[in-house]
Write an enzyme that holds these catalytic residues in place. Structure first.
Site, PDB file in Angstrom:
ATOM      1  N   ASP A  47       1.130  24.063 -14.115  1.00 51.92           N
ATOM      2  CA  ASP A  47      -0.053  23.717 -14.910  1.00 51.92           C
ATOM      3  C   ASP A  47       0.345  22.967 -16.175  1.00 51.92           C
ATOM      4  OD1 ASP A  47      -1.522  25.098 -13.008  1.00 51.92           O
ATOM      5  OD2 ASP A  47      -1.372  26.981 -14.107  1.00 51.92           O
TER       6      ASP A  47
ATOM      7  N   GLY B 266       2.103   5.545   4.691  1.00 51.28           N
ATOM      8  CA  GLY B 266       1.246   6.175   5.678  1.00 51.28           C
ATOM      9  C   GLY B 266      -0.126   5.565   5.832  1.00 51.28           C
ATOM     10  N   THR B 267      -0.377   4.401   5.216  1.00 49.01           N
ATOM     11  CA  THR B 267      -1.711   3.804   5.294  1.00 49.01           C
ATOM     12  C   THR B 267      -1.866   2.872   6.486  1.00 49.01           C
ATOM     13  OG1 THR B 267      -0.949   2.156   3.684  1.00 49.01           O
ATOM     14  CG2 THR B 267      -2.221   4.013   2.841  1.00 49.01           C
TER      15      THR B 267
ATOM     16  N   LYS C 137       0.444   0.082   7.471  1.00 47.05           N
ATOM     17  CA  LYS C 137       0.887  -1.305   7.312  1.00 47.05           C
ATOM     18  C   LYS C 137       1.613  -1.795   8.569  1.00 47.05           C
ATOM     19  CE  LYS C 137       3.154  -0.211   3.569  1.00 47.05           C
ATOM     20  NZ  LYS C 137       2.683   1.189   3.383  1.00 47.05           N
ATOM     21  N   THR C 138       2.532  -0.998   9.070  1.00 43.80           N
ATOM     22  CA  THR C 138       3.255  -1.390  10.284  1.00 43.80           C
ATOM     23  C   THR C 138       2.318  -1.462  11.484  1.00 43.80           C
ATOM     24  OG1 THR C 138       5.237  -0.308   9.411  1.00 43.80           O
ATOM     25  CG2 THR C 138       5.209  -0.821  11.758  1.00 43.80           C
TER      26      THR C 138
ATOM     27  N   GLY D 276       0.812  -1.203   0.000  1.00 48.76           N
ATOM     28  CA  GLY D 276       0.000   0.000   0.000  1.00 48.76           C
ATOM     29  C   GLY D 276       0.842   1.248   0.000  1.00 48.76           C
ATOM     30  N   PRO D 277       0.228   2.390  -0.258  1.00 48.47           N
ATOM     31  CA  PRO D 277       0.965   3.657  -0.260  1.00 48.47           C
ATOM     32  C   PRO D 277       1.540   3.961   1.119  1.00 48.47           C
ATOM     33  CG  PRO D 277      -1.218   3.898  -1.262  1.00 48.47           C
ATOM     34  CD  PRO D 277      -1.190   2.558  -0.599  1.00 48.47           C
TER      35      PRO D 277
ATOM     36  N   HIS E 280      -4.226  35.325 -13.005  1.00 48.28           N
ATOM     37  CA  HIS E 280      -3.914  33.915 -13.253  1.00 48.28           C
ATOM     38  C   HIS E 280      -4.909  33.009 -12.535  1.00 48.28           C
ATOM     39  CE1 HIS E 280      -0.892  30.614 -14.058  1.00 48.28           C
ATOM     40  NE2 HIS E 280      -1.613  30.057 -13.102  1.00 48.28           N
ATOM     41  N   GLU E 281      -5.108  33.271 -11.254  1.00 46.80           N
ATOM     42  CA  GLU E 281      -6.015  32.428 -10.482  1.00 46.80           C
ATOM     43  C   GLU E 281      -7.472  32.673 -10.879  1.00 46.80           C
ATOM     44  OE1 GLU E 281      -4.758  30.085  -8.885  1.00 46.80           O
ATOM     45  OE2 GLU E 281      -2.706  30.846  -8.916  1.00 46.80           O
TER      46      GLU E 281
END
Length: 679
Positions: A530, A235-236, A238-239, A232-233, A454-455
């Protein structure tokens, strides 16, 4: 956690916070001083308070008959072997002063009989016959010669005793496993502490049941998996899930990192693998957890410039131990990685890692559960709905959500609040994902005006185009690497994107550059981010997703999320140069079409673009509904006042509040829901 507690106790015992005494060193120092004292004693004899009298003074005392001749105060001639001088020891009578009587005083003087032949005659004339006493100074001289060497050796030992001790241990334990054991009574983590990964918890439940009652499975002939790979990515959790398995099963838990096996000396890694499995057998039933196994389990023979012999030997030892490992012993191997694509196929075959469990990013329900787990450690204000925060954080991992709670607590403490409100949670969420607002950054009016237009171009296209995500917020306050940001929010968790949605996202990404060109007749480098995101999306539409009519439903090249250099650099491209040119033309066509549509749309609504940009220059930050008011009414009905409020708190009274907050698009191909001009 528990391991650190045990280490701290060990540190206190061996010289940590509490003072400890090295009795061995103290004893050695005491022996050295005893030797020095003994030597001095031998040198001084039994005469402690003895006056050293020069030879001339002794002759004066002798002539004046002040030398004592009583048998109680004898005169001795001490002869030491190996020395040319002798010592006369005796007493002389010291005359009293006033009523004080005369008293004998011990003295000693050094004489050279070879040069004072008349001394015996003068002693005989005075009626004194000295007694001759033979003494040996060999022991004292030996001790005095040995004492400096002994003191030097003691100091040397005290300085280097730790290095000598550790050198011995390193020589004996270099090939020992570095696995850290978490005892049963120290592991307090259970499944109730793990939230947001319900499917993964369901899959590992039978591992817990096996560790609790192995006979339940053995009597039916069932075989529990030898190894479980958590994928898994980052920080999900696992540990954390592996520790929860050990906590639920109430068995010892061995933890080691994949990098702990690899050393600069050949054969050490393989030795540590064997020792780790031996420790596991002695503590069965138990769990051995290998974190970041890709550090040692990478595909063999695919290293850049050839294979890594030491790592491959370690992997071979791991393969052999797992293949010959008897599952009936009650030892289960759990490994975690976020790069399963680089692992050796032999490691993933049935019989080694029989089962792969995917630990994905949590959905909205899982995020709410994770937030509730972490919010137990902090104090929330009344009325805070964690479901609002959960729905506003799609794509956040468990570690990021924990960081959001912590940052919100720190922010509330700095503001002197009694509890964490929704406003602090939303501000912490923005800080975790995009960085802290850089309000102290000094921008010229020219820079602010350019950023505002721009924004405004991004925000206007988000509201005008179909198939786009709802605009949440647009700001010209620098945050992270950007001078300004346009933020949008998916109405729900998204796992796929339609072609029309992707085409609209390309147009929105072109909006900032197009607005600069329309208003100023010139462009800046502010659209670099962008352009990068748009090019990535367009190329994947053509090469991976079959969204180009000309290129068809064909996958061009293996576009993995992570590139394994040792394998992918030497792999031949799966299409010709002519096809590569066609791909480039199709990607360019998608970008050009998006740019043209953005230009036409912004030119048609130039007045709205100007109004949004001027509002940004005045208020710096606008919510999505305020931009929508400008588009529909030509002005803001509810302009912002004071500091930026929480989402849903500044909605017009006649409209129901949208309980949503800023979040990125969770679909990996598109990236985050943030567009802006980079600093």
């Amino acid at each position: 956690m528990a391991q650190s507690d045990r280490n701290s106790k060990k540190d206190n015992k061996n010289g940590g916070n509490e003072p400890s005494f090295n009795w061995r060193g103290i004893v050695l120092i005491a022996i050295a001083f005893a030797l020095i004292g003994l030597a001095i004693l031998f040198r001084g004899g039994a005469y402690n308070n003895v006056e050293d009298v020069p030879y001339n003074r002794f002759l004066e005392l002798l002539d004046s008959k002040q030398i004592a001749t009583d048998k109680n105060y004898p005169l001795q001639l001490v002869v030491e072997e190996g020395r040319p001088t002798q010592t006369l020891r005796g007493y002389y009578v010291k005359q009293g002063v006033g009523p004080n009587p005369a008293q004998p005083v011990a003295f000693r003087t050094t004489v050279f009989l070879n040069y004072n032949s008349d001394l015996q005659a003068r002693l005989a004339a005075a009626g004194i016959q000295p007694a001759i006493k033979m003494e040996s100074a060999l022991l004292a001289n030996t001790l005095l010669g040995f004492v400096p060497i002994a003191v030097f050796l003691v100091i040397l030992y005290l300085l280097f005793r730790q290095q000598i001790r550790m050198a011995g241990k390193g020589a004996l334990n270099f090939g020992k496993s570095k696995a850290r054991m978490l005892a049963r009574d120290k592991n307090k983590i259970t499944f109730k502490d793990v939230a947001g990964v319900e499917e993964a918890k369901d899959e590992v439940t039978e591992l817990v049941e096996f560790l609790r009652d192995p006979k339940k499975f053995q009597k039916l002939g069932g075989r529990i998996p030898k190894g479980v790979l958590l994928v898994g990515p980052p920080g999900t959790g696992k540990t954390l899930l592996a520790r929860a398995i050990a906590g639920e099963a109430d068995v010892p838990f061995f933890s080691i990192s994949g990098s702990d096996f690899v050393e600069m000396f050949v054969g050490v890694g393989a030795s540590r693998v064997r020792d780790m499995f031996e420790q596991g057998k002695k503590s069965a039933p138990c769990i051995i957890f290998i974190d970041e196994i890709d550090a040692v389990g990478r595909h063999r023979g695919h290293g850049v410039g050839g294979g890594h012999d030491e790592r491959e030997q370690t992997l071979n030892a791991l393969l052999v131990e797992m293949d010959g490992f008897d599952t009936q012993e009650g030892v289960i191997i759990i490994a975690a990685t976020n790069r399963p694509d680089v692992l050796d196929p032999a490691l993933l075959r049935p019989g080694r890692f029989d089962r792969q469990i995917t630990v994905n990013l949590p959905d909205v329900k899982g995020r709410e559960e994770i937030l509730r787990v972490h919010s137990k450690k902090v104090k929330l204000a009344e009325g805070v709905d964690l479901n609002v925060v959960a729905r506003g954080t799609p794509g956040y991992s468990g570690a990021e959500l924990a960081n959001v709670i912590n940052e919100a607590a720190l922010l509330a403490a700095r503001r002197g609040l009694k509890g964490i409100s929704l406003r602090e949670l939303e501000e912490a969420r923005d800080k975790v994902r995009w960085g802290k607002e850089r309000r102290s950054m000094a921008l010229s009016e020219k820079e602010k005006t350019n950023t505002a237009y721009h924004e405004a171009g991004h925000a206007l296209l988000l509201e005008l185009l179909p198939h786009t995500e709802p605009l949440h917020k647009v700001t010209i306050i620098p945050r992270g690497p950007s001078l300004g940001s346009t933020m949008w929010l998916p109405e729900e968790d998204k796992y796929t994107n339609r072609k029309n949605e992707l085409l609209s996202s390309l147009v929105v990404k072109m909006g900032g550059r197009v607005a600069e060109e329309i208003v100023f007749g010139d462009v800046t480098n502010g659209a670099s981010g962008d352009i990068k995101m748009a090019t990535n999306v367009a190329r994947r539409m053509v090469c991976e997703w079959g969204m180009s009519e000309k290129m068809g439903m064909v996958e061009y090249g293996e576009h993995e999320e992570h590139v394994f250099l040792g394998r992918d650099m030497g792999r031949a491209r799966g299409y010709s140069e002519a096809t590569a040119e066609e791909i480039d033309r199709e990607v360019r066509k998608l970008i050009d079409d998006a740019y043209d549509l953005a230009t036409r749309t912004l030119n048609e609504h130039r007045d709205k673009l100007e109004t949004i940009a001027k509002a940004l220059l005045e208020y710096e930050t606008l919510d999505g509904y305020q931009v929508k008011e400008i588009i529909e009414h030509g002005r803001m009905l509810n302009p912002p006042s004071g500091p930026p409020p929480s989402s849903g708190e500044t909605m017009p009274p006649e409209k129901p509040p949208k309980q949503v907050v800023i979040a990125p698009d969770v679909t990996p191909p598109i990236g985050g829901g943030l567009s802006g001009a980079p600093a």
